[in-house]
Scaffold this motif. Structure first.
Motif, mmCIF file in Angstrom:
data_model
loop_
_atom_site.group_PDB
_atom_site.id
_atom_site.type_symbol
_atom_site.label_atom_id
_atom_site.label_comp_id
_atom_site.label_asym_id
_atom_site.label_seq_id
_atom_site.Cartn_x
_atom_site.Cartn_y
_atom_site.Cartn_z
ATOM 1 N N ALA B 225 83.367 -32.261 21.870
ATOM 2 C CA ALA B 225 82.950 -31.453 23.018
ATOM 3 C C ALA B 225 83.963 -31.523 24.168
ATOM 4 C CB ALA B 225 81.582 -31.938 23.513
ATOM 5 N N GLY B 226 85.034 -32.233 23.946
ATOM 6 C CA GLY B 226 86.063 -32.290 24.987
ATOM 7 C C GLY B 226 85.884 -33.441 25.952
ATOM 8 N N ARG B 227 85.079 -34.410 25.576
ATOM 9 C CA ARG B 227 84.885 -35.554 26.464
ATOM 10 C C ARG B 227 86.040 -36.535 26.263
ATOM 11 N NH1 ARG B 227 80.661 -37.063 29.524
ATOM 12 N NH2 ARG B 227 79.432 -35.328 28.702
ATOM 13 N N LEU B 228 86.452 -37.123 27.386
ATOM 14 C CA LEU B 228 87.566 -38.067 27.324
ATOM 15 C C LEU B 228 87.110 -39.373 26.694
ATOM 16 C CD1 LEU B 228 89.226 -37.544 30.792
ATOM 17 C CD2 LEU B 228 90.401 -37.390 28.598
ATOM 18 N N MET B 229 87.705 -39.742 25.562
ATOM 19 C CA MET B 229 87.355 -41.013 24.908
ATOM 20 C C MET B 229 88.414 -42.075 25.177
ATOM 21 S SD MET B 229 86.216 -39.324 21.354
ATOM 22 C CE MET B 229 85.878 -40.822 20.468
ATOM 23 N N VAL B 230 89.642 -41.634 25.267
ATOM 24 C CA VAL B 230 90.739 -42.538 25.629
ATOM 25 C C VAL B 230 91.621 -41.788 26.621
ATOM 26 C CG1 VAL B 230 92.838 -43.661 24.831
ATOM 27 C CG2 VAL B 230 90.780 -43.746 23.401
ATOM 28 N N CYS B 231 91.942 -42.445 27.720
ATOM 29 C CA CYS B 231 92.892 -41.852 28.650
ATOM 30 C C CYS B 231 93.462 -42.949 29.535
ATOM 31 C CB CYS B 231 92.247 -40.734 29.467
ATOM 32 S SG CYS B 231 91.345 -41.289 30.900
ATOM 33 N N PRO B 232 94.596 -42.711 30.181
ATOM 34 C CA PRO B 232 95.246 -43.772 30.974
ATOM 35 C C PRO B 232 94.333 -44.314 32.069
ATOM 36 C CG PRO B 232 96.714 -41.896 30.717
ATOM 37 C CD PRO B 232 95.396 -41.470 30.198
ATOM 38 N N ASP B 233 93.521 -43.452 32.646
ATOM 39 C CA ASP B 233 92.615 -43.903 33.705
ATOM 40 C C ASP B 233 91.275 -44.248 33.064
ATOM 41 O OD1 ASP B 233 91.050 -44.329 35.836
ATOM 42 O OD2 ASP B 233 91.374 -42.371 36.791
ATOM 43 N N SER B 234 91.019 -45.558 32.865
ATOM 44 C CA SER B 234 89.844 -45.967 32.088
ATOM 45 C C SER B 234 88.540 -45.601 32.794
ATOM 46 C CB SER B 234 89.904 -47.466 31.799
ATOM 47 O OG SER B 234 90.017 -48.157 33.031
ATOM 48 N N SER B 235 88.629 -45.350 34.103
ATOM 49 C CA SER B 235 87.398 -45.015 34.826
ATOM 50 C C SER B 235 86.880 -43.636 34.435
ATOM 51 C CB SER B 235 87.645 -45.065 36.336
ATOM 52 O OG SER B 235 88.500 -44.016 36.710
ATOM 53 N N MET B 236 87.723 -42.854 33.825
ATOM 54 C CA MET B 236 87.308 -41.502 33.461
ATOM 55 C C MET B 236 86.741 -41.426 32.047
ATOM 56 S SD MET B 236 90.491 -39.480 35.140
ATOM 57 C CE MET B 236 90.142 -37.850 34.516
ATOM 58 N N VAL B 237 86.911 -42.538 31.287
ATOM 59 C CA VAL B 237 86.481 -42.523 29.889
ATOM 60 C C VAL B 237 84.989 -42.246 29.789
ATOM 61 C CG1 VAL B 237 86.167 -43.976 27.847
ATOM 62 C CG2 VAL B 237 88.344 -43.997 29.082
ATOM 63 N N MET B 238 84.637 -41.267 28.999
ATOM 64 C CA MET B 238 83.260 -40.855 28.716
ATOM 65 C C MET B 238 82.554 -40.225 29.916
ATOM 66 S SD MET B 238 82.791 -41.244 25.584
ATOM 67 C CE MET B 238 81.038 -41.062 25.384
ATOM 68 N N ARG B 239 83.256 -40.161 31.043
ATOM 69 C CA ARG B 239 82.599 -39.607 32.223
ATOM 70 C C ARG B 239 83.051 -38.175 32.482
ATOM 71 N NH1 ARG B 239 83.376 -44.897 34.448
ATOM 72 N NH2 ARG B 239 81.395 -46.003 34.162
ATOM 73 N N VAL B 240 84.182 -37.839 31.995
ATOM 74 C CA VAL B 240 84.763 -36.537 32.327
ATOM 75 C C VAL B 240 85.012 -35.748 31.044
ATOM 76 C CG1 VAL B 240 86.691 -35.357 33.465
ATOM 77 C CG2 VAL B 240 85.874 -37.551 34.352
ATOM 78 N N THR B 241 84.755 -34.470 31.118
ATOM 79 C CA THR B 241 85.099 -33.613 29.987
ATOM 80 C C THR B 241 86.276 -32.743 30.416
ATOM 81 O OG1 THR B 241 83.663 -31.831 30.673
ATOM 82 C CG2 THR B 241 82.716 -33.497 29.188
ATOM 83 N N LEU B 242 86.915 -32.153 29.409
ATOM 84 C CA LEU B 242 88.041 -31.267 29.695
ATOM 85 C C LEU B 242 87.601 -30.087 30.547
ATOM 86 C CD1 LEU B 242 90.007 -31.169 26.355
ATOM 87 C CD2 LEU B 242 90.943 -31.733 28.578
ATOM 88 N N GLU B 243 86.366 -29.655 30.278
ATOM 89 C CA GLU B 243 85.814 -28.535 31.046
ATOM 90 C C GLU B 243 85.812 -28.867 32.537
ATOM 91 O OE1 GLU B 243 84.102 -24.757 30.815
ATOM 92 O OE2 GLU B 243 84.124 -26.058 29.033
ATOM 93 N N GLU B 244 85.340 -30.096 32.838
ATOM 94 C CA GLU B 244 85.279 -30.526 34.235
ATOM 95 C C GLU B 244 86.676 -30.737 34.802
ATOM 96 O OE1 GLU B 244 81.115 -32.878 33.364
ATOM 97 O OE2 GLU B 244 83.012 -33.967 33.476
ATOM 98 N N ALA B 245 87.533 -31.349 33.961
ATOM 99 C CA ALA B 245 88.901 -31.623 34.425
ATOM 100 C C ALA B 245 89.628 -30.323 34.742
ATOM 101 C CB ALA B 245 89.663 -32.404 33.361
ATOM 102 N N ALA B 246 89.448 -29.330 33.879
ATOM 103 C CA ALA B 246 90.103 -28.035 34.090
ATOM 104 C C ALA B 246 89.652 -27.416 35.389
ATOM 105 C CB ALA B 246 89.804 -27.111 32.918
ATOM 106 N N LYS B 247 88.393 -27.609 35.701
ATOM 107 C CA LYS B 247 87.871 -27.049 36.953
ATOM 108 C C LYS B 247 88.375 -27.861 38.134
ATOM 109 C CE LYS B 247 83.576 -25.152 35.332
ATOM 110 N NZ LYS B 247 82.224 -25.653 35.014
ATOM 111 N N HIS B 248 88.378 -29.157 37.937
ATOM 112 C CA HIS B 248 88.671 -30.066 39.051
ATOM 113 C C HIS B 248 90.149 -30.096 39.409
ATOM 114 C CE1 HIS B 248 88.970 -33.901 41.221
ATOM 115 N NE2 HIS B 248 87.754 -33.553 41.660
ATOM 116 N N TYR B 249 90.981 -30.184 38.391
ATOM 117 C CA TYR B 249 92.412 -30.289 38.665
ATOM 118 C C TYR B 249 93.078 -28.933 38.529
ATOM 119 C CZ TYR B 249 91.544 -35.246 38.009
ATOM 120 O OH TYR B 249 91.053 -36.510 38.117
#
Lengths: 100, 593
Positions: B225-249
């Motif tokens: 579903a586009g949810r972040l499972m691994v990323c450099p910023d561990s605080s975003m893991v499982m909390r952010v989806t690509l959908e949200e990131a695309a909107k946010h950034y």
């Protein structure tokens, strides 16, 4: 051309070897500088001198000019007949002491 | 010489400066082009390397994930039939669930969730669950109004699926707080009706170890579903989806990836990330899980080395150009100096030429000198070794007497030529006062001795020929004796006298000889007898006398021309080393005056 300067019995002796011509005379003139300032009788040994040009004669006159006012003799030792003739014609025999 | 900045110099300098600038510019452009080409190829190389690295990284990670996923899928698929048999009795499911967990270390727990009221004895909800608690396994029925699995997506989706299905990863809030993913499979009863969903929980904590973050490459893992499972910023893991990131950034990366991940595509793109140009490579991983992985290479990071090399190269180039400029400056300065030296040389050369003309002008040069006088024939020649020389001769008729001289200044070149001019002038002056040779000599000598600082002396022969009687009186200041040529050859007798300019009070002697008619007096300087051939042999007096023997009847001009030719032939090719002067005087007729 080779010039050697030696001090013997209160005299300063200059040995000339080879040809003292116009080409080498500036070099020879430099080499005999110590003779000009040495306050001694001078002997110019020309036994092994083959030839002397007017430039060479000029060097001899230069030595004489320094030595004479200080009361020193300048003697030329010469055995070579051709050279002796040059010294005679140029009147050097009247200016310098000669020894053979 | 005054260093004049004349227009030619200025123009030349300007030309040199322009040439230098052009050369520097060319060198700079060549270096630039060279480094640009090098940069281009190096950049391409790095780009290719990054691509290969990305592809292999994606493959390796895919295999790692696939390994775990396949193990779980295989285990569940293989036990599928056993599970379906076990669901006949509500409590008979625990042993098989235990066996599954015990045999599959990847799983943290597993459950079978039944349709509502499937076992009337167990109530509306029935979900037997076995999970690990440290080393031991725990059985538990977790279905309840609070844990209403009937509304949970894993159950709903699992029920609807044809076969095995991986759920979206989620945080196990009931247990380890870790990331978990569940693999579900629907279970059928004997009649083939789907009656329950089997789910095995797989902890995804190992993903964190599998993906490491580096400065030059960032690794991302996305769920289906586009949810972040691994990323450099561990605080975003499982909390952010690509959908949200695309909107946010305002970055193109999230937008690009969103589409790719949702569609399960593989590929690469150039994107903006955090405002910086970056390259992403993405690919689906983990088979049925629907996950996608993406690698992000910041442009700045991957070309860091290249940029450092480029900077170094630029610095080296600048240093090189500076060095080149310095060398050119030195060279041009050298050329300019050489030019100055040459100009100086030319100037001295032209001055010497003028001096030569002046000097030649001081010598009698019109022959015959006395066209109306038939008592004597005279011819003279002077060939300086350099531009100017120290030889001289002169003659003049005075009251029926021919006064003449020939001499040689010791040394050569400019100093000798000045002395020569002085001597010639003195001779003329003194001749006007006296015609006695020894008196001429004495007066000249005393004048010259007084001003002679440099021990430059002059050998001189002075003669006085009585044109009426043929009586020659002469005085000789150490010059080589002249030769009297008539039927026989005779060298004049010489008293021993010293050269002019040595002793001011020297008394010169006079000698006399009678010169018969048609006799020639030949005077010369030692440039004749001391003329050398290539093997340092001198022409010598004997050879000269022998030549004169052949010339007893020659006119002065013929005699001297002949002698000049002989000397030239003797010297053949060797540079003339000394000035050569000859004077011939032929007494042709006794004067009647």
């Amino acid at each position: 051309m080779k010039t050697t300067i030696k001090e013997q019995n209160d005299e300063i002796v200059v040995f000339f070897e080879g040809r003292l011509d116009t080409a080498v005379s500036p070099q020879t003139e430099k080499e005999i500088q110590p003779v000009l300032t040495a306050d001694k009788d001078v002997v110019l040994n020309c036994e092994n001198l083959e030839y002397i040009s007017s430039s060479g004669l000029r060097i001899f006159l230069g030595i004489l000019k320094e030595a004479k006012p200080r009361g020193h003799k300048v003697t030329i030792i010469c055995t070579n007949q051709n050279l002796l003739k040059i010294f005679t014609v140029t009147g050097f025999t009247n200016l310098f002491e000669f020894r053979s | 010489m005054k260093k004049t900045d004349n227009p030619i110099n200025k123009a030349w300098r300007k030309l040199q400066t322009r040439g230098g600038v052009l050369m520097l510019l060319t060198a700079a452009i060549l270096m630039q082009v060279g480094s640009a080409v090098q940069y281009y190829f190096a950049r391409n190389g790095i780009r290719n390397e990054v691509r290969q690295r990305a592809v292999s990284e994606l493959q390796v990670k895919n295999l790692e994930i696939q390994k775990v996923v396949s193990r779980v899928e295989t285990a569940v698929d293989n036990l599928h039939w056993a599970l379906e048999r076990s669901i006949v009795h509500p409590d008979s499911v625990y042993p098989i669930l235990r066996r599954i967990i015990a045999n599959n270390p990847d799983m943290t727990g597993c459950a079978i969730a039944f349709l509502p009221d499937y076992f009337p004895s167990k109530g509306y909800w029935y979900e037997p669950y076995v999970f690990r608690d440290g080393e031991s396994l725990v059985d538990k029925q977790i279905g309840s109004a609070e844990h209403n699995y009937l509304e949970m997506s894993w159950f709903v989706d699992g029920l609807a699926a044809e076969g095995g299905l991986w759920t979206e990863p989620y945080i196990d809030s009931a247990g380890s707080e870790g990331m978990v993913c569940t693999y579900t499979i629907p279970l059928r009863d004997a009649s083939g009706r789907i009656v329950a969903v089997f789910g095995s929980d797989v902890s995804l904590d190992w993903l964190g170890d599998l993906f490491e973050q580096k400065a030059d490459v960032q690794t991302y893992l996305f769920s289906h579903a586009g949810r972040l499972m691994v990323c450099p910023d561990s605080s975003m893991v499982m909390r952010v989806t690509l959908e949200e990131a695309a909107k946010h950034y305002n970055d193109t990366m999230a937008t690009q990836l969103k589409r790719a991940v949702l569609e399960g595509r593989q590929g690469s793109a150039e994107v903006k990330y955090g405002g910086e140009k970056s390259y992403i490579y993405y690919s689906p991983v983990g088979g049925n899980t629907g996950w996608s992985m993406s690698l992000l290479f910041p442009d700045k990071e991957i070309y860091k080395g290249l940029h450092r090399v480029s900077e170094l190269l630029l610095l080296t180039m600048l240093l090189g150009l500076l060095l080149l400029a310095f060398i050119m400056w030195r060279t041009f300065r050298g050329i300019r100096k050489l030019g100055e030296v040459n100009a100086e040389k030319e100037r001295i050369g032209s001055e010497l030429k003028i001096a030569r003309d002046i000097q030649q002008g001081m010598l009698p040069k019109t022959f015959p000198p006395y066209p109306d006088c038939d008592e004597v024939a005279i011819y003279g020649s002077l060939v300086p070794a350099k531009e100017v020389g120290g030889d001289l001769y002169d003659f003049q008729i005075q009251n029926g007497h021919l006064l003449f001289c020939l001499g040689d200044v010791s040394g050569k070149g400019v100093p000798a030529s000045l002395m020569m001019a002085v001597t010639r002038s003195l001779f003329r002056t003194v001749c006007n006062r006296t015609s006695s040779p020894e008196e001429i000599m004495n007066q000249m000598n005393s004048a010259m001795s007084e001003m002679n600082e440099n021990s430059i002396f002059v050998t001189l022969f002075v003669g006085n020929l009585d044109l009426k009687t043929g009586m020659l009186s002469y005085s000789n200041a150490a010059h080589c004796p002249p030769v009297l040529v008539n039927k026989t050859i005779a060298t004049l007798q010489m008293d021993s006298n010293i050269p002019l300019g040595v002793m001011a009070d020297w008394m010169y002697t006079r000698q006399e000889i009678h010169v018969g008619l048609d006799s020639t007096l030949f005077l010369y300087t030692d440039g004749l007898t001391e003329a050398e051939n290539s093997s340092h042999g001198q022409f010598g007096e004997e050879r000269m006398l022998a030549e004169l023997e052949k010339l007893t009847t020659a006119t002065p001009r013929n005699l001297i021309d002949h002698m000049s030719e002989v000397i030239q032939a003797f010297e053949s090719g060797v540079e003339q080393s000394d000035d050569l002067t000859m004077l011939a005087i032929r007494y042709t007729k006794a004067s009647q005056k």
